[in-house]
Design an enzyme around this catalytic site. Structure first.
Site, PDB file in Angstrom:
ATOM      1  NE  ARG A 100      -0.028   1.583   4.522  1.00 20.77           N
ATOM      2  CZ  ARG A 100       0.860   2.490   4.878  1.00 20.77           C
ATOM      3  NH1 ARG A 100       1.345   3.352   4.002  1.00 20.77           N
ATOM      4  NH2 ARG A 100       1.277   2.518   6.121  1.00 20.77           N
ATOM      5  CB  THR A 144      -6.498   4.614  -2.600  1.00 25.29           C
ATOM      6  OG1 THR A 144      -5.935   5.855  -2.182  1.00 25.29           O
ATOM      7  CG2 THR A 144      -6.061   4.339  -4.023  1.00 25.29           C
ATOM      8  CB  SER A 179       2.351   6.185  -6.947  1.00 27.94           C
ATOM      9  OG  SER A 179       1.350   5.397  -6.311  1.00 27.94           O
ATOM     10  CE1 TYR A 181      -1.807   1.045  -2.753  1.00 30.87           C
ATOM     11  CE2 TYR A 181      -1.735   3.447  -2.730  1.00 30.87           C
ATOM     12  CZ  TYR A 181      -2.335   2.259  -2.349  1.00 30.87           C
ATOM     13  OH  TYR A 181      -3.467   2.288  -1.591  1.00 30.87           O
ATOM     14  CE  LYS A 185      -5.220  -0.062  -2.704  1.00 31.46           C
ATOM     15  NZ  LYS A 185      -5.737  -1.135  -1.859  1.00 31.46           N
ATOM     16  NE  ARG A 241       6.934  11.129   6.083  1.00 30.25           N
ATOM     17  CZ  ARG A 241       8.263  11.054   6.188  1.00 30.25           C
ATOM     18  NH1 ARG A 241       8.811  10.086   6.894  1.00 30.25           N
ATOM     19  NH2 ARG A 241       9.043  11.940   5.584  1.00 30.25           N
ATOM     20  NE  ARG A 326       4.876  11.101  -1.959  1.00 28.41           N
ATOM     21  CZ  ARG A 326       3.960  10.415  -1.313  1.00 28.41           C
ATOM     22  NH1 ARG A 326       2.728  10.353  -1.776  1.00 28.41           N
ATOM     23  NH2 ARG A 326       4.248   9.784  -0.195  1.00 28.41           N
ATOM     24  CB  VAL A 327       5.881  13.773 -10.557  1.00 29.73           C
ATOM     25  CG1 VAL A 327       5.268  14.638 -11.647  1.00 29.73           C
ATOM     26  CG2 VAL A 327       7.385  13.610 -10.762  1.00 29.73           C
TER      27      VAL A 327
HETATM   28  P1  NAD Z   1      -0.425  -2.531   5.817  1.00 29.31           P
HETATM   29  O1  NAD Z   1       0.732  -2.728   4.906  1.00 29.31           O
HETATM   30  O2  NAD Z   1      -0.170  -2.116   7.228  1.00 29.31           O
HETATM   31  O3  NAD Z   1      -1.304  -3.884   5.865  1.00 29.31           O
HETATM   32  C1  NAD Z   1      -1.493  -4.702   4.748  1.00 29.31           C
HETATM   33  C2  NAD Z   1      -1.370  -6.147   5.219  1.00 29.31           C
HETATM   34  O4  NAD Z   1      -1.586  -7.018   4.109  1.00 29.31           O
HETATM   35  C3  NAD Z   1       0.017  -6.462   5.775  1.00 29.31           C
HETATM   36  O5  NAD Z   1      -0.095  -7.059   7.043  1.00 29.31           O
HETATM   37  C4  NAD Z   1       0.626  -7.423   4.745  1.00 29.31           C
HETATM   38  O6  NAD Z   1       1.492  -8.369   5.343  1.00 29.31           O
HETATM   39  C5  NAD Z   1      -0.610  -8.045   4.114  1.00 29.31           C
HETATM   40  N1  NAD Z   1      -0.435  -8.464   2.707  1.00 29.31           N
HETATM   41  C6  NAD Z   1       0.057  -7.744   1.664  1.00 29.31           C
HETATM   42  N2  NAD Z   1       0.041  -8.478   0.545  1.00 29.31           N
HETATM   43  C7  NAD Z   1      -0.495  -9.681   0.863  1.00 29.31           C
HETATM   44  C8  NAD Z   1      -0.784 -10.866   0.129  1.00 29.31           C
HETATM   45  N3  NAD Z   1      -0.498 -10.979  -1.182  1.00 29.31           N
HETATM   46  N4  NAD Z   1      -1.338 -11.917   0.781  1.00 29.31           N
HETATM   47  C9  NAD Z   1      -1.624 -11.844   2.101  1.00 29.31           C
HETATM   48  N5  NAD Z   1      -1.364 -10.745   2.858  1.00 29.31           N
HETATM   49  C10 NAD Z   1      -0.801  -9.688   2.239  1.00 29.31           C
HETATM   50  O7  NAD Z   1      -1.423  -1.515   5.094  1.00 29.31           O
HETATM   51  P2  NAD Z   1      -2.661  -0.700   5.704  1.00 29.31           P
HETATM   52  O8  NAD Z   1      -2.225   0.670   5.976  1.00 29.31           O
HETATM   53  O9  NAD Z   1      -3.303  -1.509   6.766  1.00 29.31           O
HETATM   54  O10 NAD Z   1      -3.608  -0.652   4.434  1.00 29.31           O
HETATM   55  C11 NAD Z   1      -4.571  -1.684   4.233  1.00 29.31           C
HETATM   56  C12 NAD Z   1      -5.330  -1.426   2.941  1.00 29.31           C
HETATM   57  O11 NAD Z   1      -5.983  -0.157   3.016  1.00 29.31           O
HETATM   58  C13 NAD Z   1      -4.453  -1.387   1.692  1.00 29.31           C
HETATM   59  O12 NAD Z   1      -5.121  -2.030   0.636  1.00 29.31           O
HETATM   60  C14 NAD Z   1      -4.302   0.093   1.413  1.00 29.31           C
HETATM   61  O13 NAD Z   1      -4.106   0.319   0.043  1.00 29.31           O
HETATM   62  C15 NAD Z   1      -5.626   0.649   1.900  1.00 29.31           C
HETATM   63  N6  NAD Z   1      -5.506   2.060   2.331  1.00 29.31           N
HETATM   64  C16 NAD Z   1      -4.675   2.413   3.368  1.00 29.31           C
HETATM   65  C17 NAD Z   1      -4.578   3.758   3.755  1.00 29.31           C
HETATM   66  C18 NAD Z   1      -3.669   4.223   4.859  1.00 29.31           C
HETATM   67  O14 NAD Z   1      -3.558   5.453   5.066  1.00 29.31           O
HETATM   68  N7  NAD Z   1      -3.027   3.342   5.594  1.00 29.31           N
HETATM   69  C19 NAD Z   1      -5.350   4.709   3.085  1.00 29.31           C
HETATM   70  C20 NAD Z   1      -6.177   4.315   2.030  1.00 29.31           C
HETATM   71  C21 NAD Z   1      -6.252   2.980   1.665  1.00 29.31           C
HETATM   72  N1  USQ Z   2       3.609  14.331   2.116  1.00 28.45           N
HETATM   73  C1  USQ Z   2       4.359  15.371   2.592  1.00 28.45           C
HETATM   74  N2  USQ Z   2       5.299  15.091   3.543  1.00 28.45           N
HETATM   75  C2  USQ Z   2       5.501  13.840   4.043  1.00 28.45           C
HETATM   76  C3  USQ Z   2       4.713  12.780   3.550  1.00 28.45           C
HETATM   77  C4  USQ Z   2       3.784  13.059   2.572  1.00 28.45           C
HETATM   78  O1  USQ Z   2       4.198  16.526   2.200  1.00 28.45           O
HETATM   79  O2  USQ Z   2       6.379  13.673   4.900  1.00 28.45           O
HETATM   80  C5  USQ Z   2       2.574  14.598   1.089  1.00 28.45           C
HETATM   81  C6  USQ Z   2       2.724  13.780  -0.186  1.00 28.45           C
HETATM   82  O3  USQ Z   2       3.610  14.403  -1.099  1.00 28.45           O
HETATM   83  C7  USQ Z   2       1.280  13.717  -0.669  1.00 28.45           C
HETATM   84  C8  USQ Z   2       0.470  13.737   0.612  1.00 28.45           C
HETATM   85  O4  USQ Z   2       1.332  14.221   1.645  1.00 28.45           O
HETATM   86  O5  USQ Z   2       0.967  14.870  -1.400  1.00 28.45           O
HETATM   87  C9  USQ Z   2      -0.052  12.373   1.016  1.00 28.45           C
HETATM   88  O6  USQ Z   2       1.046  11.483   1.113  1.00 28.45           O
HETATM   89  P1  USQ Z   2       0.995  10.220   2.102  1.00 28.45           P
HETATM   90  O7  USQ Z   2       2.321   9.555   2.083  1.00 28.45           O
HETATM   91  O8  USQ Z   2       0.418  10.619   3.402  1.00 28.45           O
HETATM   92  O9  USQ Z   2      -0.138   9.335   1.398  1.00 28.45           O
HETATM   93  P2  USQ Z   2      -0.126   8.543   0.022  1.00 28.45           P
HETATM   94  O10 USQ Z   2       1.220   8.340  -0.535  1.00 28.45           O
HETATM   95  O11 USQ Z   2      -1.146   9.167  -0.869  1.00 28.45           O
HETATM   96  O12 USQ Z   2      -0.641   7.111   0.472  1.00 28.45           O
HETATM   97  C10 USQ Z   2      -1.414   6.887   1.658  1.00 28.45           C
HETATM   98  C11 USQ Z   2      -1.421   5.392   1.917  1.00 28.45           C
HETATM   99  C12 USQ Z   2      -2.073   4.693   0.739  1.00 28.45           C
HETATM  100  C13 USQ Z   2      -3.452   5.275   0.504  1.00 28.45           C
HETATM  101  C14 USQ Z   2      -3.410   6.789   0.328  1.00 28.45           C
HETATM  102  C15 USQ Z   2      -4.785   7.424   0.334  1.00 28.45           C
HETATM  103  O13 USQ Z   2      -0.084   4.927   2.096  1.00 28.45           O
HETATM  104  O14 USQ Z   2      -2.163   3.310   0.997  1.00 28.45           O
HETATM  105  O15 USQ Z   2      -4.015   4.705  -0.648  1.00 28.45           O
HETATM  106  O16 USQ Z   2      -2.732   7.366   1.468  1.00 28.45           O
HETATM  107  S1  USQ Z   2      -4.893   8.773  -0.783  1.00 28.45           S
HETATM  108  O17 USQ Z   2      -3.782   9.707  -0.513  1.00 28.45           O
HETATM  109  O18 USQ Z   2      -6.166   9.408  -0.581  1.00 28.45           O
HETATM  110  O19 USQ Z   2      -4.732   8.210  -2.108  1.00 28.45           O
END
Ligand code: NAD
Ligand code: USQ
Length: 382
Positions: A100, A144, A179, A181, A185, A241, A326-327
């Site tokens: 993710r 996302t 990205s 990533y 999605k 962060r 990033r871009v």
């Molecule tokens: P995370 O990396 O903490 O958790 C993901 C879990 O999935 C991990 O424990 C990993 O080991 C497991 N995993 C990954 N690939 C796998 C596979 N092929 N088979 C089995 N297990 C697998 O991530 P998170 O922050 O908990 O995010 C969970 C979901 O929510 C992701 O799909 C992410 O894209 C989405 N999401 C997260 C955020 C955020 O801010 N954290 C925001 C928007 C969407």
């Molecule tokens: N950013 C900063 N400083 C930092 C970290 C990030 O300015 O130290 C900026 C990034 O450039 C970006 C924004 O904050 O513009 C968001 O970045 P992020 O790292 O908080 O989030 P992102 O990379 O978008 O990804 C996270 C999760 C991802 C989820 C996504 C939701 O890791 O799994 O899909 O948030 S969203 O952003 O709505 O697509």
């Protein structure tokens, strides 16, 4: 309900598994533990010490009497997934189990290929598994907000009505992800749309914004239930962060101008949104899409919020504007719809000073675990 939580050892998945178990659902977790391996790869760590999955579920059983069954394995291995579905026969399949991190997907070719292979193959396997074994099971898939990118028009929830050359249609909202990533999605969304149409699968896409915080009522019940909290430049997300940077005496790392605006939500709302989705399954053949965030902030606004509360707590964080690795647009229009989950009963936890303070105080207890060299971004989009 019988619910499988795939990715149930992760940041969103673990508190969701506990919350759903507490609500009386019968929970099984799938995880291949790859996220813990990535900590080793990146020489990084969770800010909070986290117990093994075995110890976590044993503690939960001891405290509540509830079983959470665990299956260690990979969604990209269809034979494994098939066995789990045959054993569990779930009513709902919550799919968090993807790579993710946007920066992780941009490290190099190998990491981009891994991200898309893991995410797209895993989701395709889940779709085939549901079709073959549990055709009535409701897929609740984490998408996302970043699928939409930052268009210069309001963002709708999944679909947009378009009039073109005198004709009208409701079509999937255009996707402009930022990205490899976020692209994975989008590829998933296309595959799910198609599977719903041809096989009559029921699916809900939760286009989640950036999640902040770490605790829910359940993860706070015992130190062994503590959730992971990422702060490094690869897996740490903006607000979390900034909080940890403030606690560790580091400048707050705003990338570029800081006008980048995103949807955000508290982890406490993530778990509730999953429950709402489970209670409101899509019809057979329907792909419903909810935008899962509660508030919009620019990155600079977030840094200012953290700076203010940190100063009140006696800290002295500066806000630094780094060259953006990033871009992305650094100043742009952003207005996204998010009414569907609220209409179904979501009562948002909003980001006021007290919430910032509570998270900051929790983080300060673990500040000695911060590996300083992991804070500055190393991965470039270029
Ligand atoms: P995370 O990396 O903490 O958790 C993901 C879990 O999935 C991990 O424990 C990993 O080991 C497991 N995993 C990954 N690939 C796998 C596979 N092929 N088979 C089995 N297990 C697998 O991530 P998170 O922050 O908990 O995010 C969970 C979901 O929510 C992701 O799909 C992410 O894209 C989405 N999401 C997260 C955020 C955020 O801010 N954290 C925001 C928007 C969407
Ligand atoms: N950013 C900063 N400083 C930092 C970290 C990030 O300015 O130290 C900026 C990034 O450039 C970006 C924004 O904050 O513009 C968001 O970045 P992020 O790292 O908080 O989030 P992102 O990379 O978008 O990804 C996270 C999760 C991802 C989820 C996504 C939701 O890791 O799994 O899909 O948030 S969203 O952003 O709505 O697509």
């Amino acid at each position: 309900m019988k619910i499988v939580v795939a990715g149930g050892d992760g940041f969103c998945g673990w508190p969701t598994a506990l919350y759903l178990s507490k609500q009386g659902h019968d929970i099984a977790v799938i995880d291949n533990m790859v996220r813990r391996e990535m900590d080793n790869e990146l020489h990084s760590n969770s800010l909070t010490p986290i117990a093994s999955l075995e110890d976590r579920v044993a503690k939960w059983k001891e405290m509540t009497g509830n079983d959470i069954r665990t299956y260690k394995g990979d969604l990209t291995h269809y034979d494994f997934l098939r066995e789990v579905l045959l054993t569990e026969k779930p009513d709902a399949f919550v799919h968090f189990a993807e790579q993710r991190s946007a920066p992780y997907s941009m490290i190099d070719r190998e990491h981009a290929v891994y991200t898309q292979t893991n995410n797209v193959t895993g989701t395709l396997n889940v779709l085939y598994g549901i079709k073959e074994i549990v055709p009535d099971c409701h897929l609740i898939k984490l998408g996302t907000m970043g699928e939409y990118g930052t268009p210069n028009i309001p963002i709708e929830e999944g679909y947009i009505e378009i009039e073109h050359k005198g004709r009208k249609d409701t079509l999937p909202y255009p996707k402009q992800p930022g990205s490899f990533y976020h692209l994975s999605k989008v590829h998933d969304s296309h595959n799910i749309t198609f599977a719903c149409k041809i096989w009559g699968i029921r699916a809900t896409d939760l286009n989640q914004g950036v999640v902040y915080g770490l605790d829910t009522d359940e993860t706070k019940m015992d130190p062994l239930l503590t959730n992971r909290l990422d702060y490094d430049a690869v897996f740490g997300t903006a607000f979390n962060r900034f909080i940890i940077q403030a606690a560790a005496g580091h400048d707050l790392t705003v990338y570029g101008k800081g006008g980048q605006t995103r949807g955000f939500l508290n982890i406490k709302d993530t778990v509730r949104c999953i429950e709402i989705a489970a209670e409101n399954p899509a019809d057979r053949g329907e792909f419903q899409v909810f935008n899962q965030f509660t508030e919009e902030f620019s990155v600079s606004e977030l840094a200012e919020k953290v700076q203010k509360v940190a100063q009140e707590e006696g800290l002295k964080p500066n806000v630094a504007h780094l060259d953006n690795p990033r871009v992305e647009e650094e100043e742009h229009f952003f207005e996204a719809a998010n009414t569907k989950l609220k209409d179904l009963g979501l009562e948002p936890h909003l980001l006021d000073d007290d919430v910032v303070r509570e998270i900051l105080r929790t983080v300060m207890q673990h500040e000695n675990r911060v590996i300083q060299k992991n804070i500055m971004p190393q991965v470039s989009w270029k």
